[in-house]
Scaffold this motif. Structure first.
Motif, PDB file in Angstrom:
ATOM      1  N   ILE A 110      -6.981  20.964 -10.132  1.00 24.52           N
ATOM      2  CA  ILE A 110      -6.302  20.926 -11.337  1.00 24.52           C
ATOM      3  C   ILE A 110      -6.808  19.639 -11.919  1.00 24.52           C
ATOM      4  N   GLU A 111      -6.721  18.379 -11.505  1.00 20.85           N
ATOM      5  CA  GLU A 111      -6.932  16.980 -12.036  1.00 20.85           C
ATOM      6  C   GLU A 111      -7.144  16.151 -11.005  1.00 20.85           C
ATOM      7  N   SER A 112      -7.782  15.111 -11.272  1.00 20.81           N
ATOM      8  CA  SER A 112      -7.561  13.589 -10.590  1.00 20.81           C
ATOM      9  C   SER A 112      -7.582  12.642 -11.585  1.00 20.81           C
ATOM     10  N   VAL A 113      -6.618  11.662 -11.134  1.00 22.53           N
ATOM     11  CA  VAL A 113      -6.123  10.876 -12.287  1.00 22.53           C
ATOM     12  C   VAL A 113      -6.182   9.350 -11.712  1.00 22.53           C
ATOM     13  N   PHE A 114      -7.034   8.410 -12.169  1.00 21.02           N
ATOM     14  CA  PHE A 114      -7.005   6.868 -11.777  1.00 21.02           C
ATOM     15  C   PHE A 114      -6.155   5.906 -12.844  1.00 21.02           C
TER      16      PHE A 114
ATOM     17  N   LEU B 225      -1.778   0.801  -4.762  1.00 26.16           N
ATOM     18  CA  LEU B 225      -1.423  -0.663  -4.423  1.00 26.16           C
ATOM     19  C   LEU B 225      -0.770  -1.436  -5.473  1.00 26.16           C
ATOM     20  N   ILE B 226       0.185  -1.848  -5.093  1.00 28.14           N
ATOM     21  CA  ILE B 226       1.062  -3.049  -6.028  1.00 28.14           C
ATOM     22  C   ILE B 226       1.073  -4.370  -5.492  1.00 28.14           C
ATOM     23  N   HIS B 227       0.663  -5.306  -6.321  1.00 26.04           N
ATOM     24  CA  HIS B 227       0.562  -6.672  -5.925  1.00 26.04           C
ATOM     25  C   HIS B 227       1.329  -7.391  -6.697  1.00 26.04           C
ATOM     26  N   LYS B 228       2.259  -8.220  -6.162  1.00 29.29           N
ATOM     27  CA  LYS B 228       2.954  -9.013  -6.747  1.00 29.29           C
ATOM     28  C   LYS B 228       2.538 -10.400  -6.997  1.00 29.29           C
TER      29      LYS B 228
ATOM     30  N   LEU C 280       0.874  -1.276  -0.025  1.00 29.65           N
ATOM     31  CA  LEU C 280       0.158   0.003   0.017  1.00 29.65           C
ATOM     32  C   LEU C 280       0.932   1.247  -0.035  1.00 29.65           C
ATOM     33  N   VAL C 281       0.615   2.530  -0.848  1.00 30.50           N
ATOM     34  CA  VAL C 281       1.384   3.520  -0.920  1.00 30.50           C
ATOM     35  C   VAL C 281       0.520   4.580  -0.439  1.00 30.50           C
ATOM     36  N   LEU C 282       1.012   5.620   0.116  1.00 30.33           N
ATOM     37  CA  LEU C 282       0.390   6.806   0.342  1.00 30.33           C
ATOM     38  C   LEU C 282       1.532   7.899  -0.143  1.00 30.33           C
ATOM     39  N   GLN C 283       1.015   9.050  -0.810  1.00 27.61           N
ATOM     40  CA  GLN C 283       1.931   9.942  -0.849  1.00 27.61           C
ATOM     41  C   GLN C 283       1.107  11.573  -0.699  1.00 27.61           C
TER      42      GLN C 283
ATOM     43  N   VAL D 143      -2.466  -0.328  -9.280  1.00 27.39           N
ATOM     44  CA  VAL D 143      -3.758   0.397  -9.366  1.00 27.39           C
ATOM     45  C   VAL D 143      -3.605   1.585  -8.423  1.00 27.39           C
ATOM     46  N   GLY D 144      -3.990   2.771  -8.830  1.00 23.45           N
ATOM     47  CA  GLY D 144      -3.588   4.175  -8.191  1.00 23.45           C
ATOM     48  C   GLY D 144      -4.431   5.079  -8.181  1.00 23.45           C
ATOM     49  N   TYR D 145      -4.743   6.442  -7.494  1.00 25.13           N
ATOM     50  CA  TYR D 145      -5.532   7.219  -7.659  1.00 25.13           C
ATOM     51  C   TYR D 145      -4.735   8.530  -7.276  1.00 25.13           C
ATOM     52  N   ARG D 146      -4.828   9.640  -8.036  1.00 25.13           N
ATOM     53  CA  ARG D 146      -3.959  10.932  -7.299  1.00 25.13           C
ATOM     54  C   ARG D 146      -4.880  12.106  -7.688  1.00 25.13           C
ATOM     55  N   SER D 147      -5.169  12.920  -6.653  1.00 21.51           N
ATOM     56  CA  SER D 147      -6.049  13.966  -6.638  1.00 21.51           C
ATOM     57  C   SER D 147      -5.085  15.399  -6.359  1.00 21.51           C
TER      58      SER D 147
END
Length: 125
Positions: free
Chosen positions: A111-115, A91-94, A64-67, A103-107
């Motif tokens: 400006i923009e939101s990206v999936f 989330l990165i699953h090996k 799990l990743v949070l930035q 899979v990721g989401y950035r907001s």
């Protein structure tokens, strides 16, 4: 880490000088990892300050990743330039050593939101 770049304008050229200094580091304990990066940039007379904070938590074969980041630009030619803040979660699953799903989401407010969704496979040579 520490990194610095000072690119003076070429003689006779029209490009203005650019310089940046970056400081960063990471700390890992058990299944958690924390990262921090600070950047001070002089982009042709425009001062930019950037701060990134990130964390990762490993659960089995998943990470799990949070930035969270902040970009503050001081442009004397622009009126009312606000700092922009972004947030990203992923989330990165090996599946195997060579194949992983991400899979990721950035907001960025206003400006923009990206999936994003994808699969990475490393082919052996």
């Amino acid at each position: 880490f520490v990194a610095a770049l000072d690119d003076d304008a070429p003689s006779g050229g029209t490009q203005e000088p650019y310089s940046t200094t970056k400081f960063g580091g990471a700390f890992k304990t058990g299944s958690m990892k924390f990262m921090l990066q600070y950047e001070a940039i002089d982009d042709r007379g425009i001062d930019v300050t950037v701060l990134y904070v990130a964390g990762q938590y490993t659960i089995g074969k998943s990470v799990l990743v949070l930035q969270i980041g902040n970009n503050d630009e001081d442009d004397p030619a622009a009126a009312n330039v606000d700092a922009s803040t972004y947030m990203a979660v992923g989330l990165i699953h090996k599946f195997t050593k060579a194949t992983r799903l991400f899979v990721g989401y950035r907001s960025n407010p206003d400006i923009e939101s990206v999936f994003t969704l994808g699969v990475r496979h490393d082919f052996s040579t």
